[in-house]
Design a protein around this motif. Structure first.
Motif, PDB file in Angstrom:
ATOM      1  N   PHE A  38       0.670  -1.313  -0.062  1.00 47.34           N
ATOM      2  CA  PHE A  38      -0.088  -0.022  -0.161  1.00 47.34           C
ATOM      3  C   PHE A  38       0.948   1.523   0.010  1.00 47.34           C
ATOM      4  O   PHE A  38       0.552   2.208  -0.670  1.00 47.34           O
ATOM      5  CB  PHE A  38      -1.088  -0.274   1.367  1.00 47.34           C
ATOM      6  CG  PHE A  38      -1.852   1.171   1.535  1.00 47.34           C
ATOM      7  CD1 PHE A  38      -2.592   1.806   0.604  1.00 47.34           C
ATOM      8  CD2 PHE A  38      -1.299   2.086   2.502  1.00 47.34           C
ATOM      9  CE1 PHE A  38      -3.302   2.808   0.826  1.00 47.34           C
ATOM     10  CE2 PHE A  38      -1.873   3.244   2.677  1.00 47.34           C
ATOM     11  CZ  PHE A  38      -3.077   3.649   1.703  1.00 47.34           C
ATOM     12  N   ARG A  52       1.042   3.925  -3.061  1.00 48.58           N
ATOM     13  CA  ARG A  52       0.690   5.678  -2.571  1.00 48.58           C
ATOM     14  C   ARG A  52       1.883   6.459  -3.303  1.00 48.58           C
ATOM     15  O   ARG A  52       1.802   7.407  -3.857  1.00 48.58           O
ATOM     16  CB  ARG A  52       0.499   5.661  -1.119  1.00 48.58           C
ATOM     17  CG  ARG A  52      -0.159   7.119  -0.920  1.00 48.58           C
ATOM     18  CD  ARG A  52      -0.683   7.081   0.348  1.00 48.58           C
ATOM     19  NE  ARG A  52       0.595   7.029   1.391  1.00 48.58           N
ATOM     20  CZ  ARG A  52       0.583   6.904   2.648  1.00 48.58           C
ATOM     21  NH1 ARG A  52      -0.689   7.174   3.139  1.00 48.58           N
ATOM     22  NH2 ARG A  52       1.335   6.597   3.589  1.00 48.58           N
ATOM     23  N   LYS A  71      -6.201  13.685  -6.683  1.00 48.18           N
ATOM     24  CA  LYS A  71      -7.431  13.268  -5.999  1.00 48.18           C
ATOM     25  C   LYS A  71      -8.753  14.128  -6.375  1.00 48.18           C
ATOM     26  O   LYS A  71      -8.723  15.043  -6.551  1.00 48.18           O
ATOM     27  CB  LYS A  71      -7.266  13.502  -4.527  1.00 48.18           C
ATOM     28  CG  LYS A  71      -6.409  12.656  -3.704  1.00 48.18           C
ATOM     29  CD  LYS A  71      -6.229  12.884  -2.403  1.00 48.18           C
ATOM     30  CE  LYS A  71      -5.139  11.873  -1.789  1.00 48.18           C
ATOM     31  NZ  LYS A  71      -4.537  12.522  -0.388  1.00 48.18           N
ATOM     32  N   ARG A 106     -14.120  10.343  -5.860  1.00 51.80           N
ATOM     33  CA  ARG A 106     -13.103   9.855  -4.973  1.00 51.80           C
ATOM     34  C   ARG A 106     -13.078   8.490  -4.608  1.00 51.80           C
ATOM     35  O   ARG A 106     -12.155   7.886  -4.684  1.00 51.80           O
ATOM     36  CB  ARG A 106     -13.024  10.829  -3.696  1.00 51.80           C
ATOM     37  CG  ARG A 106     -12.122  10.437  -2.987  1.00 51.80           C
ATOM     38  CD  ARG A 106     -10.864  11.295  -3.110  1.00 51.80           C
ATOM     39  NE  ARG A 106      -9.875  10.819  -2.030  1.00 51.80           N
ATOM     40  CZ  ARG A 106      -9.368  11.680  -0.991  1.00 51.80           C
ATOM     41  NH1 ARG A 106     -10.346  12.696  -0.688  1.00 51.80           N
ATOM     42  NH2 ARG A 106      -8.665  11.245  -0.045  1.00 51.80           N
ATOM     43  N   ILE A 107     -14.479   7.915  -4.292  1.00 51.90           N
ATOM     44  CA  ILE A 107     -14.577   6.638  -3.750  1.00 51.90           C
ATOM     45  C   ILE A 107     -14.402   5.637  -5.009  1.00 51.90           C
ATOM     46  O   ILE A 107     -13.479   4.785  -4.993  1.00 51.90           O
ATOM     47  CB  ILE A 107     -15.952   6.284  -3.252  1.00 51.90           C
ATOM     48  CG1 ILE A 107     -16.231   7.351  -2.265  1.00 51.90           C
ATOM     49  CG2 ILE A 107     -16.090   5.152  -3.122  1.00 51.90           C
ATOM     50  CD1 ILE A 107     -17.814   7.081  -1.832  1.00 51.90           C
ATOM     51  N   GLN A 164     -12.339   6.333  -7.463  1.00 50.16           N
ATOM     52  CA  GLN A 164     -10.997   6.541  -7.834  1.00 50.16           C
ATOM     53  C   GLN A 164     -10.239   5.561  -7.023  1.00 50.16           C
ATOM     54  O   GLN A 164      -9.152   4.935  -7.424  1.00 50.16           O
ATOM     55  CB  GLN A 164     -10.573   7.923  -7.888  1.00 50.16           C
ATOM     56  CG  GLN A 164      -9.260   8.228  -8.413  1.00 50.16           C
ATOM     57  CD  GLN A 164      -8.707   9.656  -7.807  1.00 50.16           C
ATOM     58  OE1 GLN A 164      -8.776  10.139  -7.026  1.00 50.16           O
ATOM     59  NE2 GLN A 164      -7.698  10.237  -8.671  1.00 50.16           N
ATOM     60  N   SER A 165     -10.416   5.698  -5.532  1.00 49.31           N
ATOM     61  CA  SER A 165      -9.599   4.643  -4.856  1.00 49.31           C
ATOM     62  C   SER A 165     -10.090   3.293  -4.969  1.00 49.31           C
ATOM     63  O   SER A 165      -9.083   2.529  -4.475  1.00 49.31           O
ATOM     64  CB  SER A 165      -9.896   5.371  -3.286  1.00 49.31           C
ATOM     65  OG  SER A 165     -11.212   5.315  -3.039  1.00 49.31           O
ATOM     66  N   SER A 183     -10.412   2.184  -7.974  1.00 49.36           N
ATOM     67  CA  SER A 183      -9.527   1.672  -9.126  1.00 49.36           C
ATOM     68  C   SER A 183      -8.005   1.657  -8.875  1.00 49.36           C
ATOM     69  O   SER A 183      -7.320   1.070  -9.389  1.00 49.36           O
ATOM     70  CB  SER A 183      -9.949   2.090 -10.474  1.00 49.36           C
ATOM     71  OG  SER A 183      -9.656   3.673 -10.334  1.00 49.36           O
ATOM     72  N   LEU A 184      -7.743   2.605  -8.057  1.00 51.64           N
ATOM     73  CA  LEU A 184      -6.221   2.884  -7.863  1.00 51.64           C
ATOM     74  C   LEU A 184      -5.666   2.034  -6.700  1.00 51.64           C
ATOM     75  O   LEU A 184      -4.632   1.550  -6.714  1.00 51.64           O
ATOM     76  CB  LEU A 184      -5.879   4.273  -7.497  1.00 51.64           C
ATOM     77  CG  LEU A 184      -6.081   5.310  -8.778  1.00 51.64           C
ATOM     78  CD1 LEU A 184      -5.603   6.775  -8.054  1.00 51.64           C
ATOM     79  CD2 LEU A 184      -5.158   5.154  -9.822  1.00 51.64           C
ATOM     80  N   TYR A 185      -6.437   1.849  -5.679  1.00 50.14           N
ATOM     81  CA  TYR A 185      -5.860   1.046  -4.551  1.00 50.14           C
ATOM     82  C   TYR A 185      -6.490  -0.273  -4.217  1.00 50.14           C
ATOM     83  O   TYR A 185      -5.700  -1.218  -4.236  1.00 50.14           O
ATOM     84  CB  TYR A 185      -6.111   1.853  -3.215  1.00 50.14           C
ATOM     85  CG  TYR A 185      -5.253   3.174  -3.268  1.00 50.14           C
ATOM     86  CD1 TYR A 185      -3.945   2.957  -2.888  1.00 50.14           C
ATOM     87  CD2 TYR A 185      -5.655   4.333  -3.287  1.00 50.14           C
ATOM     88  CE1 TYR A 185      -3.220   4.105  -2.756  1.00 50.14           C
ATOM     89  CE2 TYR A 185      -4.788   5.378  -3.276  1.00 50.14           C
ATOM     90  CZ  TYR A 185      -3.735   5.388  -3.001  1.00 50.14           C
ATOM     91  OH  TYR A 185      -2.810   6.563  -2.661  1.00 50.14           O
ATOM     92  N   ALA A 186      -7.842  -0.319  -4.196  1.00 49.60           N
ATOM     93  CA  ALA A 186      -8.270  -1.697  -3.852  1.00 49.60           C
ATOM     94  C   ALA A 186      -8.185  -2.559  -5.045  1.00 49.60           C
ATOM     95  O   ALA A 186      -8.044  -3.839  -4.411  1.00 49.60           O
ATOM     96  CB  ALA A 186     -10.152  -1.499  -3.566  1.00 49.60           C
TER      97      ALA A 186
END
Lengths: 264, 192
Positions: free
Chosen positions: A164, A168, A178, A184-185, A187-188, A190-193
């Motif tokens: 993680f 980042r 961002k 934002r949800i 985006q996070s 596809s970028l993180y989860a």
């Protein structure tokens, strides 16, 4: 649970983890059927004494861990206090309608949440996860596939944390901006989860294949750690029984509130 | 019935623990929203049901939703949830809700529609627990209806649609080919 904090081992650490788990879950169910606010407010003292004096952790750390409990108490209690149903009005202001009945019901829920939180903390502070999983296999006959999966999965978490941070940093270097609000949800996700989950799925799959290649199966197995029931389990049982009986006796003989059942 | 293999269990638990950490971080967020009375907070409550739907959509086997939601709850507890062990009870009941919905469709349909129903069923499970634990049925009626409505919408949006969207995104990475059992279409493709 206990991964890194410094602590002294106490008798609570020597309790059988499965016994502790089942017993505390049974207490939860019991508390769900307690509707007397006098009783439940007294009962809170029972786990509190254990957490403060028998977990072997420093008072400062215990105090820090208990700060969220205050927020929990008020957030659990306030909603019922201000908006519950009742007939004896104490205070009315706009949509807020505080009645005697709802006030005590709210207080009761607050104490119940506090009890659950303290018992949970007691368990978490005095149980070593590896012993818990061994004990689940040995005493409660949980299939080893489940217990060992848990132990392996817990070990993957630090690797994921590292991933993680890497992710980042990589996104920061590439200057990802961002978004705001709902975007934002998404985006996070596809970028993180997505990358974190897909990598850990691959890793978990590899570990499972490796375990099976080394003949991990459900047949007879031997254990490095043997978990058994002992005298301390009886002490714990006695302490809780006496504590709860005392709380009940005090609650019915010297009640603080006239109410004995908050549901009415 | 397709039995769970070691890799299924391990993958389910790993995913669940990740959501367990999210569940834990979600606690303070929810507690801040909660006392304002109008139950905006209960829409985001839906996040607490997402592990079950995501896992069952990924692995497509019976028992996965219940296992995932229970494991996520224990994960939340392992990292020190302020709700203590009660999350475990909530987790089991919510997981059962999701599991039941997928069972109703015979574990054959894994669409956004069933996922949304699964999320809503988990929300119903949480309301059942709240009735026992927090006497929510004794709230003022308008407030009770708001709570139920917000909870169901939360389950629908977050545990249903967001979960489906997330799994669809994961499918594009190709990991699902590792974990899903071969379907009838796969066998048909071989016949040609």
């Amino acid at each position: 649970m206990q991964w890194t904090l410094q602590y002294k081992e106490t008798w609570l650490h020597r309790l059988n983890p499965s016994f502790k788990l089942v017993f505390i879950l049974a207490l939860f169910l019991l508390l769900l059927f307690v509707h007397n606010p006098n009783f439940i407010s007294n009962v809170t003292v029972v786990p509190f004494i254990l957490v403060m004096f028998a977990t072997g952790h420093r008072k400062k750390i215990l105090a820090i861990l208990m700060i969220p409990f205050l927020l929990l108490f008020f957030s659990s209690a306030s909603s019922m206090m201000f908006f519950g149903q009742g007939t004896t009005t104490w205070w009315k202001w706009g949509i807020v309608h505080m009645t005697e009945e709802s006030f005590f019901r709210g207080l009761h829920i607050g104490f119940r949440a506090l009890n659950f939180a303290l018992l949970g903390l007691l368990f978490a502070l005095t149980t070593r996860p590896v012993f818990l999983f061994y004990s689940l296999i040995q005493q409660l006959k949980v299939p080893p596939r489940f217990a060992y999966s848990f132990m392996a999965a817990v070990r993957i978490l630090p690797v994921m944390m590292e991933e993680f941070h890497q992710l980042r940093a990589a996104l920061l270097i590439r200057g990802i901006k961002k978004k705001k609000g709902f975007a934002r949800i998404m985006q996070s996700v596809s970028l993180y989860a997505v990358p974190l989950l897909s990598q850990s799925i691959r890793r978990a799959h590899r570990i499972a294949v490796a375990m099976e290649a080394k003949q991990f199966n459900n047949k007879e197995r031997t254990y490095y750690y043997k978990q058994t029931l002992s005298r301390v389990d009886v002490y714990f049982l006695i302490y809780i029984t006496i504590g709860f009986s005392l709380a009940y006796w005090v609650g019915t003989t010297f009640p603080y509130f006239d109410l004995t059942d908050v549901r009415n | 019935m397709k039995r769970l293999k070691l890799s299924d269990i391990l993958i389910t638990i790993v995913i669940a623990l990740v959501f367990g950490i999210i569940y834990k971080l979600w606690g303070p967020v929810y507690n801040i929203f909660k006392p304002f009375g109008l139950h905006i907070g209960d829409v985001i409550y839906g996040m607490w049901f997402i592990a079950g739907t995501v896992a069952v959509l990924l692995l497509r086997k019976p028992g996965v939703a219940l296992l995932a939601e229970t494991a996520a709850a224990s994960g939340e507890f392992l990292v020190g949830s302020e709700y203590g062990l009660s999350v475990l009870l909530y987790g089991v009941v919510q997981g059962l809700g999701t599991e039941l919905m997928f069972a109703l469709f015979g574990y054959k349909r894994y669409t956004a529609f069933v996922a949304a129903l699964g999320g809503i069923a988990a929300a119903v499970g949480s309301i059942v627990m709240d009735a026992a634990y927090g006497y929510v049925m004794d709230l003022a009626l308008w407030k009770l209806l708001l709570l139920i409505g917000a909870r169901l919408i939360g389950g629908f949006l977050l545990a249903g649609l967001l979960a489906y969207f997330l799994v669809e995104a994961l499918e594009k990475t190709g990991v699902t080919s590792l974990i899903r059992p071969a379907s009838d279409e796969d066998y048909k493709a071989l016949d040609q």
